[in-house]
Structure formats: C-alpha cells, structure tokens
Design a protein around this motif. Structure first.
Motif, PDB file in Angstrom:
ATOM      1  N   ASP A  61       0.811  -1.221   0.000  1.00 14.75           N
ATOM      2  CA  ASP A  61       0.000   0.000   0.000  1.00 14.75           C
ATOM      3  C   ASP A  61       0.844   1.270   0.000  1.00 14.75           C
ATOM      4  O   ASP A  61       0.336   2.378  -0.147  1.00 14.75           O
ATOM      5  CB  ASP A  61      -0.972   0.015   1.180  1.00 14.75           C
ATOM      6  CG  ASP A  61      -0.261  -0.002   2.538  1.00 14.75           C
ATOM      7  OD1 ASP A  61       0.986   0.112   2.578  1.00 14.75           O
ATOM      8  OD2 ASP A  61      -0.956  -0.146   3.566  1.00 14.75           O
ATOM      9  N   THR A  64       2.214   1.514   4.907  1.00 10.55           N
ATOM     10  CA  THR A  64       2.288   0.696   6.116  1.00 10.55           C
ATOM     11  C   THR A  64       3.644   0.007   6.221  1.00 10.55           C
ATOM     12  O   THR A  64       4.111  -0.613   5.253  1.00 10.55           O
ATOM     13  CB  THR A  64       1.182  -0.379   6.132  1.00 10.55           C
ATOM     14  OG1 THR A  64      -0.079   0.240   5.908  1.00 10.55           O
ATOM     15  CG2 THR A  64       1.167  -1.113   7.462  1.00 10.55           C
ATOM     16  N   HIS A  99       0.507  10.944   8.710  1.00 11.26           N
ATOM     17  CA  HIS A  99      -0.859  10.449   8.527  1.00 11.26           C
ATOM     18  C   HIS A  99      -1.747  10.943   9.669  1.00 11.26           C
ATOM     19  O   HIS A  99      -2.216  10.158  10.494  1.00 11.26           O
ATOM     20  CB  HIS A  99      -0.873   8.914   8.474  1.00 11.26           C
ATOM     21  CG  HIS A  99      -0.047   8.342   7.370  1.00 11.26           C
ATOM     22  ND1 HIS A  99      -0.422   8.424   6.048  1.00 11.26           N
ATOM     23  CD2 HIS A  99       1.147   7.681   7.396  1.00 11.26           C
ATOM     24  CE1 HIS A  99       0.503   7.836   5.296  1.00 11.26           C
ATOM     25  NE2 HIS A  99       1.457   7.378   6.083  1.00 11.26           N
ATOM     26  N   ASP A 101      -4.735  11.779   9.732  1.00 13.05           N
ATOM     27  CA  ASP A 101      -6.082  11.223   9.707  1.00 13.05           C
ATOM     28  C   ASP A 101      -6.156   9.887  10.425  1.00 13.05           C
ATOM     29  O   ASP A 101      -7.215   9.509  10.945  1.00 13.05           O
ATOM     30  CB  ASP A 101      -6.559  11.065   8.263  1.00 13.05           C
ATOM     31  CG  ASP A 101      -5.587  10.236   7.424  1.00 13.05           C
ATOM     32  OD1 ASP A 101      -4.364  10.316   7.689  1.00 13.05           O
ATOM     33  OD2 ASP A 101      -6.037   9.522   6.501  1.00 13.05           O
ATOM     34  N   ARG A 102      -5.038   9.164  10.485  1.00 16.64           N
ATOM     35  CA  ARG A 102      -5.011   7.859  11.146  1.00 16.64           C
ATOM     36  C   ARG A 102      -4.399   7.945  12.537  1.00 16.64           C
ATOM     37  O   ARG A 102      -4.871   7.287  13.467  1.00 16.64           O
ATOM     38  CB  ARG A 102      -4.242   6.850  10.290  1.00 16.64           C
ATOM     39  CG  ARG A 102      -4.837   6.651   8.905  1.00 16.64           C
ATOM     40  CD  ARG A 102      -4.301   5.396   8.269  1.00 16.64           C
ATOM     41  NE  ARG A 102      -4.775   5.242   6.891  1.00 16.64           N
ATOM     42  CZ  ARG A 102      -4.594   4.159   6.170  1.00 16.64           C
ATOM     43  NH1 ARG A 102      -3.934   3.114   6.688  1.00 16.64           N
ATOM     44  NH2 ARG A 102      -5.048   4.082   4.933  1.00 16.64           N
ATOM     45  N   VAL A 103      -3.317   8.713  12.668  1.00 15.16           N
ATOM     46  CA  VAL A 103      -2.680   8.915  13.974  1.00 15.16           C
ATOM     47  C   VAL A 103      -2.426  10.409  14.155  1.00 15.16           C
ATOM     48  O   VAL A 103      -1.437  10.940  13.637  1.00 15.16           O
ATOM     49  CB  VAL A 103      -1.347   8.140  14.103  1.00 15.16           C
ATOM     50  CG1 VAL A 103      -0.753   8.359  15.488  1.00 15.16           C
ATOM     51  CG2 VAL A 103      -1.544   6.654  13.855  1.00 15.16           C
ATOM     52  N   ALA A 186       3.406   5.031  19.640  1.00 13.80           N
ATOM     53  CA  ALA A 186       3.514   4.792  18.202  1.00 13.80           C
ATOM     54  C   ALA A 186       4.852   4.151  17.855  1.00 13.80           C
ATOM     55  O   ALA A 186       4.937   3.313  16.947  1.00 13.80           O
ATOM     56  CB  ALA A 186       3.347   6.103  17.444  1.00 13.80           C
ATOM     57  N   PHE A 212      -1.428   0.415  18.040  1.00 11.11           N
ATOM     58  CA  PHE A 212      -1.320   1.571  17.162  1.00 11.11           C
ATOM     59  C   PHE A 212      -1.321   1.133  15.705  1.00 11.11           C
ATOM     60  O   PHE A 212      -0.685   0.140  15.333  1.00 11.11           O
ATOM     61  CB  PHE A 212      -0.010   2.320  17.434  1.00 11.11           C
ATOM     62  CG  PHE A 212      -0.199   3.671  18.027  1.00 11.11           C
ATOM     63  CD1 PHE A 212      -0.284   3.831  19.393  1.00 11.11           C
ATOM     64  CD2 PHE A 212      -0.323   4.793  17.225  1.00 11.11           C
ATOM     65  CE1 PHE A 212      -0.463   5.079  19.959  1.00 11.11           C
ATOM     66  CE2 PHE A 212      -0.491   6.038  17.776  1.00 11.11           C
ATOM     67  CZ  PHE A 212      -0.573   6.193  19.150  1.00 11.11           C
ATOM     68  N   TRP A 213      -2.020   1.892  14.850  1.00  9.12           N
ATOM     69  CA  TRP A 213      -1.865   1.656  13.422  1.00  9.12           C
ATOM     70  C   TRP A 213      -0.419   1.996  13.047  1.00  9.12           C
ATOM     71  O   TRP A 213       0.103   3.053  13.375  1.00  9.12           O
ATOM     72  CB  TRP A 213      -2.823   2.548  12.621  1.00  9.12           C
ATOM     73  CG  TRP A 213      -2.576   2.463  11.143  1.00  9.12           C
ATOM     74  CD1 TRP A 213      -2.983   1.477  10.302  1.00  9.12           C
ATOM     75  CD2 TRP A 213      -1.828   3.385  10.347  1.00  9.12           C
ATOM     76  NE1 TRP A 213      -2.560   1.724   9.023  1.00  9.12           N
ATOM     77  CE2 TRP A 213      -1.830   2.899   9.022  1.00  9.12           C
ATOM     78  CE3 TRP A 213      -1.154   4.584  10.621  1.00  9.12           C
ATOM     79  CZ2 TRP A 213      -1.201   3.553   7.974  1.00  9.12           C
ATOM     80  CZ3 TRP A 213      -0.522   5.238   9.572  1.00  9.12           C
ATOM     81  CH2 TRP A 213      -0.543   4.733   8.263  1.00  9.12           C
ATOM     82  N   ASN A 214       0.227   1.068  12.391  1.00  8.21           N
ATOM     83  CA  ASN A 214       1.600   1.280  11.921  1.00  8.21           C
ATOM     84  C   ASN A 214       2.602   1.437  13.057  1.00  8.21           C
ATOM     85  O   ASN A 214       3.636   2.083  12.898  1.00  8.21           O
ATOM     86  CB  ASN A 214       1.676   2.499  11.005  1.00  8.21           C
ATOM     87  CG  ASN A 214       2.502   2.234   9.758  1.00  8.21           C
ATOM     88  OD1 ASN A 214       2.823   1.088   9.453  1.00  8.21           O
ATOM     89  ND2 ASN A 214       2.824   3.287   9.025  1.00  8.21           N
TER      90      ASN A 214
END
Length: 527
Positions: A61, A64, A99, A101-103, A186, A212-214
């Motif tokens: 993607d 990530t 990012h 919007d995500r973190v 993170a 956490f995302w990523n």
C-alpha cells in the motif's frame, strides 16, 4: 609499504530478506538518510544506511511498515546510539505528521527505554541538543539546528520526566524499563535489549505499539547470554522465519507474494556478528561484527587490543557480537575444549575396553544425565554424554539394561551434596560397582577434567548441551580445590558433572572383578 585499510561489512551476517526490491517508493529508509544528511548534518555509516533502508520497508500500500518488531544486533562502539538518535528525531519531526487522519500527532508518542535511564537518555540527549530552543553553552548553540528548534514546543529535562514536545504535539519521552508501562506508543526504542532478564518491560511495551496503526518497536543490542530471555526469544523467532523463507521462497517452492499472503512477515532481524566457531583474532570475523570499522574511530587494532585482559565471554559478546551462555571467565577454556573435539568414528576404541558410566542430576531434580568414559587405542580418555532425560524414576531400569547390553557395570556418582547420591544404593543392589566420589575428591575430579583438556589428552564428541555447560559453568571452592557449582551456574552443568565423575573413576578407581568384563564394544559414536 602502506597496509590496506580495513572496512567493516555493510551487510549483516544474518538478516531478513525484503518482500520486494527496495527503492524510495518501497522504503522510508531513503527519506531518513536524506533527513540525517540535509537537516541533522549527520553522515551515516554504510551499515546504518543499509539498515534503515531494509528495516523501514513498506508493504504494497506504500504507507504501512512491513515490520512491527525489528531486532538489531551489532558489536559495541559501532554507532547504535547515533542510529537511534537519528531515527527518533525523524519520527518526532517528520513521521509523526505523515498520517494525521489515522494517527493525530497529539497521540504520536515515542518511548525510549532501557534497563536503566542513563542508557535510554543517550539518544534522547542527542535529539535534545539538536532541537532545544535555549542552549546553555556555546557548544550546544553550535550543534543546535534552527529548523528543529522552530519545530520544538518544549523540552523538559527534569530527572524522571524527560521529554521533548514538538509543535505538532508529538512527543518523545524516556523511561527506565521498570517504569515502562504506560499509554499506547507509536514508536518504541528498547535499547540494550540483552539486559532484559525478565519479560516485564517487553510485556509492558510490546502491546502499546500493537494497538497503534503502523506501530513499530526497535530492540537494539549487542549479543546476549543465558540471562537474556527476551532477546533470545525474539531472535529465535526471527531466525525461524528466515529459515522458513529460505526453504519455501529462496528454494523456488513459492513466490514472495504468495508467501506473504499466508505468513506473518512482521518481525525483522538484522545481525552483524562473527561466526560462532571463529578464532577471537579472526580479522574477517571482526569486520563482520564491527561494520563501522574504517568509517569512524573503530579499528581492527582497537578490537584486537580488547582481547588482552578480557574474559573470553566478555570479549566475544561485546566485540564479536556472539551469543555466549554466561558473562564469566570459563573454568575450562572454551578454545581448549574445542581443540579436544573429534568427529564420530574418528576415534578407535579397543575391543572390550573398560567403560565407566557417570551419573548426575540437575539441582532442581528435573533431569538426569548419564555420561561415559573410556580409553581409546592411544590411551586417551574419551568422554561423552550417553543419555539425558526428564525425571529420575527411569534411571535404575535404564542403567540395568545398559549394563546388560554392554557388559559395563561401573558407575561413578558424587556421594555428598547432590541429588544423584540417592542412586548409590539402588544401583549397588542391581549389581553395579559404584564408585563414590565424595566431597573431598569432587574438586580434584573437576581439576582433573580441566588438566586433561589443557593437555589435549581428552577426546569428546560435539554435543551442544555439554559445550554450553563448559562455557557457562561456574565453580566453587571445596577443600581448597574448585568444583562445579550447580546452583550458581547460569546453565545446567549436570552433564559436565557426570562426565567429570566418570573420568575420575576411569583414571583413579580400581575396576571390578573380571567376571563382568565387556563382550560388546561401543564405538565413539555410540556414546
């Protein structure tokens, strides 16, 4: 004549292969390198650049991270702290706002930790000097970076509450491992991972990045010892992945794309270490473990100089990045022990040669060890581990069967101060000649084993359990002689203790009467 300059190896000896070609589109490592050069004015070593490119690989993607856990092993004085400093600064000022919007940056927390706060503070201090708005000295003013100063909201250097807050509200804090538990992070840098002798810090920190995302956790260290339970477990998991990748992808059985779809590829290992069986002064091995040689202050001569006065285990761990069982100076020199090693079938045992069994039990009574000692055709004692099983109840029946099959009815046992002594009476009732090695002689027996190894008169098989115990065993003084100490040793040395009493009995005790001589001959490979 000018000698050629040595350079450390850029590529690690053991490492996790990428899922695809690494380019600026497939790895953020290139961006970190540019940040270091253009903003921080830091020229990274080739191995550091190589690591950043491989460790910051991206999935298909393009956003990530592939790796959620990254284990980095490299010898001391090779630039681990600078690598961590550059990475932390890039996370704080660049990656944290990538990012929102995500973190959101407000929730983007970087945690630096180690067994003690001073170690965690080293990379944090470097970042602080780059970004602090109010440098205290002229020297600090010279190294401060205006771009980062403008991007910094606050720096707190209060002991125990050290943090740097960016204007984006992302922040970088440090903690001692014992205080590691906290809110989700993170990014985590766990420095000197080898010092984590319990799972407390890892269990507190690892889940924080998973939530956490990523999220990403970096464990950075040199090699460990028997106490380094966290490092050992993470390294073993990564090596198993590397082996599976070789079996399935590098062999051509499946494509990388297909493998990725069916396997967890999120742990990466990058290890600059010397091969396990190298000599301590092997220059190629030194260059493999010390990748900064030739690019900074580290030199081959500096590493070789550390051999003088350093215990074998210390030198190998710190300067060759080799895994050792304990940070001790081995009672029996490991190199001497290895010189006595022979391959199976290389040693000739005379027909009907007398064999003495040695028996010992681990201090927690979890395992029983049975060893053997016999003379070869050159009258050298040959020792080996015969059996190693859980528990004690199986021993009498096994020993009886072993004696009936081989015709060998001698067994040596330490008669005082160890769990094995309870086998003396049962084995005597079964018809064994039991050689009791009492407290006053166990030190002499231990010394005899070392003497035979030093003299290169001992022969043994390559058996990892015994080799590990030789390297990590600890001795204590009994009647002015050194004897194996089961409780203080960091590994189970009962196998070596069994070999020790078997050798003592073979060389010093009277054999049994002739009616129980051997009719079947066991060769060296059979022990």
């Amino acid at each position: 004549m000018v000698m050629a300059k040595h350079h450390g190896r850029t590529e690690p000896r053991i490492w996790t292969r990428p899922l695809r070609e690494l380019t600026p589109d497939t790895s953020l490592g290139f961006e970190v390198i540019d940040f270091a050069e253009q903003i921080l004015r830091v020229h990274l070593y080739p191995w550091q650049r190589w690591l950043l490119i491989h460790a910051l690989e991206l999935l298909d993607d393009g956003v990530t991270y592939r790796f959620r856990r990254i284990i980095v092993l490299v010898a001391r004085q090779n630039g681990k702290t600078m690598l961590a400093s550059v990475l932390a600064a890039w996370w704080l000022f660049v990656d944290s706002v990538r990012h929102p919007d995500r973190v959101p940056p407000l929730k983007f927390k970087i945690v630096g930790t180690a067994q003690n706060l001073d170690i965690a503070r080293e990379p944090w201090t470097a970042v602080k000097t780059w970004c602090e708005n109010d440098p205290k000295t002229e020297e600090e003013q010279e190294v401060a970076i205006p771009t980062l100063q403008r991007a910094t909201a606050k720096v707190s250097d209060t002991n125990g509450k050290e943090y740097i807050k960016a204007r984006s509200l992302a922040h970088y804090e440090i903690r001692a491992a014992k205080n590691a538990r906290g809110k989700p992070a993170a990014r985590v840098i766990l420095d000197e991972l080898r010092e984590q002798t319990t799972w407390d810090a890892w269990k507190a920190l690892s889940p924080t990045t998973l939530s956490f995302w990523n999220g990403q956790l970096w464990g950075i260290s040199n090699a460990g010892d028997a106490r380094s339970v966290v490092l050992a477990d993470q390294r073993a998991a990564a090596i198993e992945f590397i082996r599976d990748w070789r079996r399935k992808v590098e062999s051509g059985l499946m494509t990388a794309e297909r493998y990725k779809d069916g396997h967890d590829c999120s742990i990466g290992l990058f290890e600059w270490s010397a091969p396990d069986d190298c000599a301590k002064d092997d220059v190629d091995a030194i260059l493999q473990a010390n990748p900064s040689i030739g690019y900074g202050a580290q030199t081959v001569e500096n590493v070789l100089a550390e051999m003088v006065g350093s215990p074998d285990a210390d030198y190998r761990t710190e300067h060759l990045c080799q895994w050792v069982t304990a940070q001790i100076d081995s009672y029996i020199d490991v190199n001497d022990w290895n010189e006595c090693m022979a391959k199976p079938f290389e040693v000739r045992i005379p027909h009907g040669a007398r064999t003495v069994w040695g028996l010992d039990v681990s201090v927690d009574r979890s395992y029983t060890w049975i060893a053997a000692a016999v003379f070869d055709e050159d009258n050298r004692p040959v020792v080996s581990l015969r059996e190693h099983r859980k528990g004690l109840m199986w021993v009498p029946d096994y020993m009886k069967q072993l004696a009936e099959e081989s015709g060998m009815w001698e067994v040596a046992i330490q008669s005082k101060g160890c769990p094995a002594m309870e086998f003396i009476e049962p084995l005597a009732k079964l018809g064994f000649t039991v050689h009791e090695v009492d407290g006053s002689h166990i030190g002499l027996a231990t010394g005899r084993l070392r003497d035979r190894v030093r003299e290169r008169r001992l022969v043994h098989a390559p058996q990892p359990l015994v080799d590990t115990a030789i390297e990590g065993g600890v001795t204590k003084v009994i009647a002015e002689n050194e004897a194996w100490d089961r409780r203080r040793s960091l590994v189970d040395i009962s196998g070596v203790a069994a070999i020790t009493v078997a050798l003592w009995a073979l060389e010093t005790c009277e054999p049994p009467k002739p009616e129980k001589s051997a009719y079947e001959v066991y060769d060296f490979a059979g022990f």
